[in-house]
Scaffold this motif. Structure first.
Motif, PDB file in Angstrom:
ATOM      1  N   ASN A  15       0.824  -1.218   0.000  1.00  0.00           N
ATOM      2  CA  ASN A  15       0.000   0.000   0.000  1.00  0.00           C
ATOM      3  C   ASN A  15       0.855   1.265   0.000  1.00  0.00           C
ATOM      4  O   ASN A  15       0.666   2.167   0.832  1.00  0.00           O
ATOM      5  CB  ASN A  15      -0.940   0.013   1.215  1.00  0.00           C
ATOM      6  N   PRO A  16       1.818   1.388  -0.917  1.00  0.00           N
ATOM      7  CA  PRO A  16       2.728   2.535  -0.871  1.00  0.00           C
ATOM      8  C   PRO A  16       2.050   3.875  -1.095  1.00  0.00           C
ATOM      9  O   PRO A  16       2.439   4.884  -0.499  1.00  0.00           O
ATOM     10  CB  PRO A  16       3.736   2.234  -1.991  1.00  0.00           C
ATOM     11  N   LEU A  74       3.537   4.033  13.985  1.00  0.00           N
ATOM     12  CA  LEU A  74       2.162   4.474  13.745  1.00  0.00           C
ATOM     13  C   LEU A  74       1.690   4.015  12.373  1.00  0.00           C
ATOM     14  O   LEU A  74       0.563   3.495  12.227  1.00  0.00           O
ATOM     15  CB  LEU A  74       2.074   5.992  13.858  1.00  0.00           C
ATOM     16  N   TRP A  75       2.540   4.179  11.369  1.00  0.00           N
ATOM     17  CA  TRP A  75       2.171   3.750  10.023  1.00  0.00           C
ATOM     18  C   TRP A  75       2.040   2.232   9.937  1.00  0.00           C
ATOM     19  O   TRP A  75       1.186   1.720   9.202  1.00  0.00           O
ATOM     20  CB  TRP A  75       3.188   4.255   8.992  1.00  0.00           C
ATOM     21  N   PHE A  76       2.853   1.510  10.697  1.00  0.00           N
ATOM     22  CA  PHE A  76       2.726   0.050  10.691  1.00  0.00           C
ATOM     23  C   PHE A  76       1.352  -0.377  11.192  1.00  0.00           C
ATOM     24  O   PHE A  76       0.723  -1.268  10.625  1.00  0.00           O
ATOM     25  CB  PHE A  76       3.816  -0.594  11.548  1.00  0.00           C
ATOM     26  N   VAL A  77       0.881   0.282  12.246  1.00  0.00           N
ATOM     27  CA  VAL A  77      -0.450  -0.048  12.788  1.00  0.00           C
ATOM     28  C   VAL A  77      -1.525   0.197  11.727  1.00  0.00           C
ATOM     29  O   VAL A  77      -2.412  -0.648  11.500  1.00  0.00           O
ATOM     30  CB  VAL A  77      -0.742   0.775  14.060  1.00  0.00           C
ATOM     31  N   ILE A  78      -1.445   1.351  11.054  1.00  0.00           N
ATOM     32  CA  ILE A  78      -2.429   1.687  10.023  1.00  0.00           C
ATOM     33  C   ILE A  78      -2.393   0.674   8.887  1.00  0.00           C
ATOM     34  O   ILE A  78      -3.431   0.130   8.459  1.00  0.00           O
ATOM     35  CB  ILE A  78      -2.176   3.105   9.474  1.00  0.00           C
ATOM     36  N   LEU A  79      -1.194   0.389   8.390  1.00  0.00           N
ATOM     37  CA  LEU A  79      -1.053  -0.523   7.250  1.00  0.00           C
ATOM     38  C   LEU A  79      -1.359  -1.962   7.639  1.00  0.00           C
ATOM     39  O   LEU A  79      -1.853  -2.744   6.811  1.00  0.00           O
ATOM     40  CB  LEU A  79       0.359  -0.415   6.681  1.00  0.00           C
ATOM     41  N   PHE A  80      -1.086  -2.337   8.886  1.00  0.00           N
ATOM     42  CA  PHE A  80      -1.396  -3.689   9.349  1.00  0.00           C
ATOM     43  C   PHE A  80      -2.905  -3.920   9.344  1.00  0.00           C
ATOM     44  O   PHE A  80      -3.386  -5.000   8.949  1.00  0.00           O
ATOM     45  CB  PHE A  80      -0.837  -3.898  10.762  1.00  0.00           C
ATOM     46  N   ILE A  81      -3.652  -2.905   9.768  1.00  0.00           N
ATOM     47  CA  ILE A  81      -5.117  -3.024   9.744  1.00  0.00           C
ATOM     48  C   ILE A  81      -5.612  -3.208   8.309  1.00  0.00           C
ATOM     49  O   ILE A  81      -6.466  -4.070   8.030  1.00  0.00           O
ATOM     50  CB  ILE A  81      -5.763  -1.774  10.383  1.00  0.00           C
ATOM     51  N   TYR A  99      -3.890  -4.414   5.836  1.00  0.00           N
ATOM     52  CA  TYR A  99      -3.404  -5.719   5.378  1.00  0.00           C
ATOM     53  C   TYR A  99      -4.295  -6.844   5.878  1.00  0.00           C
ATOM     54  O   TYR A  99      -4.642  -7.764   5.124  1.00  0.00           O
ATOM     55  CB  TYR A  99      -1.968  -5.900   5.869  1.00  0.00           C
ATOM     56  N   ARG A 100      -4.666  -6.775   7.149  1.00  0.00           N
ATOM     57  CA  ARG A 100      -5.525  -7.813   7.726  1.00  0.00           C
ATOM     58  C   ARG A 100      -6.900  -7.837   7.070  1.00  0.00           C
ATOM     59  O   ARG A 100      -7.518  -8.896   6.926  1.00  0.00           O
ATOM     60  CB  ARG A 100      -5.666  -7.596   9.246  1.00  0.00           C
ATOM     61  N   LYS A 101      -7.360  -6.666   6.684  1.00  0.00           N
ATOM     62  CA  LYS A 101      -8.669  -6.588   6.032  1.00  0.00           C
ATOM     63  C   LYS A 101      -8.567  -6.778   4.519  1.00  0.00           C
ATOM     64  O   LYS A 101      -9.548  -6.629   3.803  1.00  0.00           O
ATOM     65  CB  LYS A 101      -9.317  -5.232   6.348  1.00  0.00           C
ATOM     66  N   LYS A 102      -7.334  -7.058   4.050  1.00  0.00           N
ATOM     67  CA  LYS A 102      -7.078  -7.302   2.626  1.00  0.00           C
ATOM     68  C   LYS A 102      -7.486  -6.106   1.758  1.00  0.00           C
ATOM     69  O   LYS A 102      -8.049  -6.259   0.682  1.00  0.00           O
ATOM     70  CB  LYS A 102      -7.786  -8.565   2.157  1.00  0.00           C
ATOM     71  N   LEU A 103      -7.216  -4.912   2.282  1.00  0.00           N
ATOM     72  CA  LEU A 103      -7.520  -3.684   1.553  1.00  0.00           C
ATOM     73  C   LEU A 103      -6.240  -3.161   0.902  1.00  0.00           C
ATOM     74  O   LEU A 103      -5.294  -2.771   1.591  1.00  0.00           O
ATOM     75  CB  LEU A 103      -8.093  -2.627   2.495  1.00  0.00           C
ATOM     76  N   VAL A 104      -6.195  -3.188  -0.415  1.00  0.00           N
ATOM     77  CA  VAL A 104      -5.067  -2.670  -1.160  1.00  0.00           C
ATOM     78  C   VAL A 104      -5.584  -1.524  -2.033  1.00  0.00           C
ATOM     79  O   VAL A 104      -6.466  -1.739  -2.888  1.00  0.00           O
ATOM     80  CB  VAL A 104      -4.418  -3.759  -2.049  1.00  0.00           C
ATOM     81  N   PHE A 105      -5.058  -0.338  -1.806  1.00  0.00           N
ATOM     82  CA  PHE A 105      -5.540   0.843  -2.520  1.00  0.00           C
ATOM     83  C   PHE A 105      -4.625   1.140  -3.704  1.00  0.00           C
ATOM     84  O   PHE A 105      -3.445   1.425  -3.537  1.00  0.00           O
ATOM     85  CB  PHE A 105      -5.609   2.053  -1.579  1.00  0.00           C
ATOM     86  N   GLY A 154       1.999  13.325   4.939  1.00  0.00           N
ATOM     87  CA  GLY A 154       1.997  14.744   5.304  1.00  0.00           C
ATOM     88  C   GLY A 154       0.691  15.184   5.936  1.00  0.00           C
ATOM     89  O   GLY A 154       0.666  16.100   6.779  1.00  0.00           O
ATOM     90  N   MET A 155      -0.415  14.555   5.531  1.00  0.00           N
ATOM     91  CA  MET A 155      -1.727  14.942   6.054  1.00  0.00           C
ATOM     92  C   MET A 155      -1.830  14.697   7.558  1.00  0.00           C
ATOM     93  O   MET A 155      -2.458  15.461   8.294  1.00  0.00           O
ATOM     94  CB  MET A 155      -2.831  14.153   5.342  1.00  0.00           C
ATOM     95  N   ILE A 156      -1.225  13.602   8.013  1.00  0.00           N
ATOM     96  CA  ILE A 156      -1.323  13.259   9.428  1.00  0.00           C
ATOM     97  C   ILE A 156      -0.774  14.384  10.301  1.00  0.00           C
ATOM     98  O   ILE A 156      -1.388  14.784  11.294  1.00  0.00           O
ATOM     99  CB  ILE A 156      -0.576  11.936   9.711  1.00  0.00           C
ATOM    100  N   PHE A 157       0.380  14.913   9.923  1.00  0.00           N
ATOM    101  CA  PHE A 157       0.974  16.000  10.705  1.00  0.00           C
ATOM    102  C   PHE A 157       0.079  17.237  10.697  1.00  0.00           C
ATOM    103  O   PHE A 157      -0.073  17.918  11.720  1.00  0.00           O
ATOM    104  CB  PHE A 157       2.351  16.371  10.146  1.00  0.00           C
ATOM    105  N   ARG A 158      -0.490  17.539   9.538  1.00  0.00           N
ATOM    106  CA  ARG A 158      -1.313  18.742   9.445  1.00  0.00           C
ATOM    107  C   ARG A 158      -2.560  18.631  10.310  1.00  0.00           C
ATOM    108  O   ARG A 158      -2.982  19.606  10.932  1.00  0.00           O
ATOM    109  CB  ARG A 158      -1.683  18.993   7.985  1.00  0.00           C
ATOM    110  N   VAL A 159      -3.123  17.439  10.356  1.00  0.00           N
ATOM    111  CA  VAL A 159      -4.311  17.235  11.178  1.00  0.00           C
ATOM    112  C   VAL A 159      -3.947  17.293  12.662  1.00  0.00           C
ATOM    113  O   VAL A 159      -4.611  17.965  13.465  1.00  0.00           O
ATOM    114  CB  VAL A 159      -4.986  15.891  10.836  1.00  0.00           C
TER     115      VAL A 159
END
Length: 423
Positions: free
Chosen positions: A343-344, A406-413, A415-421, A352-357
């Protein structure tokens, strides 16, 4: 059916991991040298991140195309994906410049997030191909009108960028792969690299004088400032490391990926493929570094020597990973890296959005040095991370690793849900 090459996913994941670490230190004044770009000429591990990703783009074009075919639908798909990636890159520059546009009853951050959501849905959604194409073209036109239509808020929005270069390289190498043989592609790469060397070292710079490779006065910088004044990298304002002319050799990096992908699809044995990858990688590093003495290795200029040198390292790393994972079968350790590798674009766009929020949240400033509040992210770093370390460089690195977690947690979720954007 297309199958994924795990070693390529791991290499992509390693690239994204290193990108996340080097782009997000706690303090730019305290960073270990390998995690910084070379000042100008030369190369650090950080300088290898972007070319490795472009190399992977070329490999992926081949592996994602079971058989070559050419029609209007294929071209439309390539153009749509190109515009989607380009617009995602542009939007990161537009985000902070979005104004209320008559929505004064809403918080400004809310307006920006609402527009972000619309952009994400339009560019990531997997609906009818014609609608994807229309949406991508429409968003691209709107952004160009905002950037060049005389709107004060967007007059200095950056046009070049990492995702923008990726989109251009993807477009060119996709057409090359579908319409030419590997021999033609190799010849095109040689022509691009030699041509760029001649352009940069032989053509005088208008208004400056003789051809040179100095910062801000070379031909690439002159062309950037001529065609995109006010829309360049904020740190320089007069030239761009992802500028127009330096995209020419970057296409050569993508073609190196095409040739590698073609090798991987050939009927050679796996051991032969490993040998070819390693030989090509070592050769690229040696030739690139030898060329450095005439045409210096330089990531900001994306010199031809840099293409060979960085491409050599990408080939070498892929060859080693291919041997360990695909030949020897040692793949039990790869999941962590694959999670980042599949999911690169999510990381590219939302990093960058995370910091701005988060920085929209204000907290009391304990120092009260003329400022009662401060943004959440610098507060967290200064008062929660720094006190834990004696060495400020370790504190800065720890912050980057925490952000990676933090990004690992987001991407792991995902990955587990088999969501590839995909875009």
């Amino acid at each position: 059916m297309k199958t994924r090459l795990v070693s390529l996913d791991v290499l992509r994941g390693l690239t994204i991991i290193l990108m996340t670490i080097v782009n997000n230190p706690g303090d730019w004044g305290n960073v270990y040298a390998p995690l910084l770009h070379a000042e100008w000429h030369g190369c650090t591990p950080t300088d290898l991140v972007f070319p490795t990703f472009l190399f992977i783009v070329g490999v992926s074009v081949v592996l994602a195309t079971p058989q070559k075919s050419w029609d209007k639908g294929v071209l439309q798909k390539i153009v749509t994906r190109t515009l989607r990636i380009f617009c995602l890159g542009l939007f990161s520059g537009f985000f902070n410049k979005i104004q209320f546009f008559g929505l004064e009853g809403l918080p400004l951050l809310g307006v920006r997030l609402m527009i972000t959501a619309i952009i994400v849905v339009a560019l990531f959604s997997d609906y009818d191909r014609n609608r994807q194409f229309i949406a991508a073209v429409f968003i691209f036109i709107i952004m160009m009108v905002l950037a060049f239509g005389g709107f004060e808020a967007f007059k200095n929005v950056r046009i070049p960028g990492v995702l923008q270069r990726i989109s251009v390289v993807y477009f060119i190498v996709s057409l090359l792969y579908l319409r030419t043989s590997w021999k033609t592609q190799a010849a095109a790469a040689v022509l691009l690299l030699m041509g760029y060397w001649a352009i940069m070292t032989l053509i005088p710079v208008p208004g400056i004088g003789a051809a040179n490779l100095d910062k801000g006065t070379n031909l690439a910088a002159w062309l950037d400032n001529l065609l995109l004044p006010g829309h360049l990298w904020a740190s320089s304002k007069t030239w761009d490391p992802e500028g127009i002319l330096s995209t020419i050799p970057a296409i050569g990096t993508g073609i190196a990926g095409l040739l590698t992908g073609t090798l991987l699809k050939r009927d050679f044995s796996k051991s032969q493929k490993v040998s070819y990858l390693l030989i090509a990688g070592i050769s690229g590093i040696l030739i690139g570094w030898l060329w450095h003495f005439v045409f210096p290795v330089n990531k900001a200029l994306w010199t031809s020597s840099f293409v060979l040198y960085a491409g050599g390292w990408a080939l070498l790393c892929l060859g080693i990973l291919y041997y360990i994972i695909d030949v020897k079968g040692y793949s039990g350790w790869t999941t962590f890296f694959v999670i980042f590798g599949v999911n690169p674009m999510v990381v590219f766009f939302f990093s960058g959005m995370i910091f701005r929020v988060l920085n929209a949240v204000k907290v009391d400033n304990p120092a009260e040095a003329g400022q009662e509040t401060m943004d959440l992210v610098p507060y967290f770093y200064q008062y929660q991370i720094v006190p834990q370390f004696v060495n400020p460089m370790n504190a800065s690195l720890a912050y980057a690793l925490l952000y990676l977690a933090l990004w690992f947690v987001i991407l792991f979720i995902l990955y587990r849900k088999k969501l590839v954007f995909r875009v």
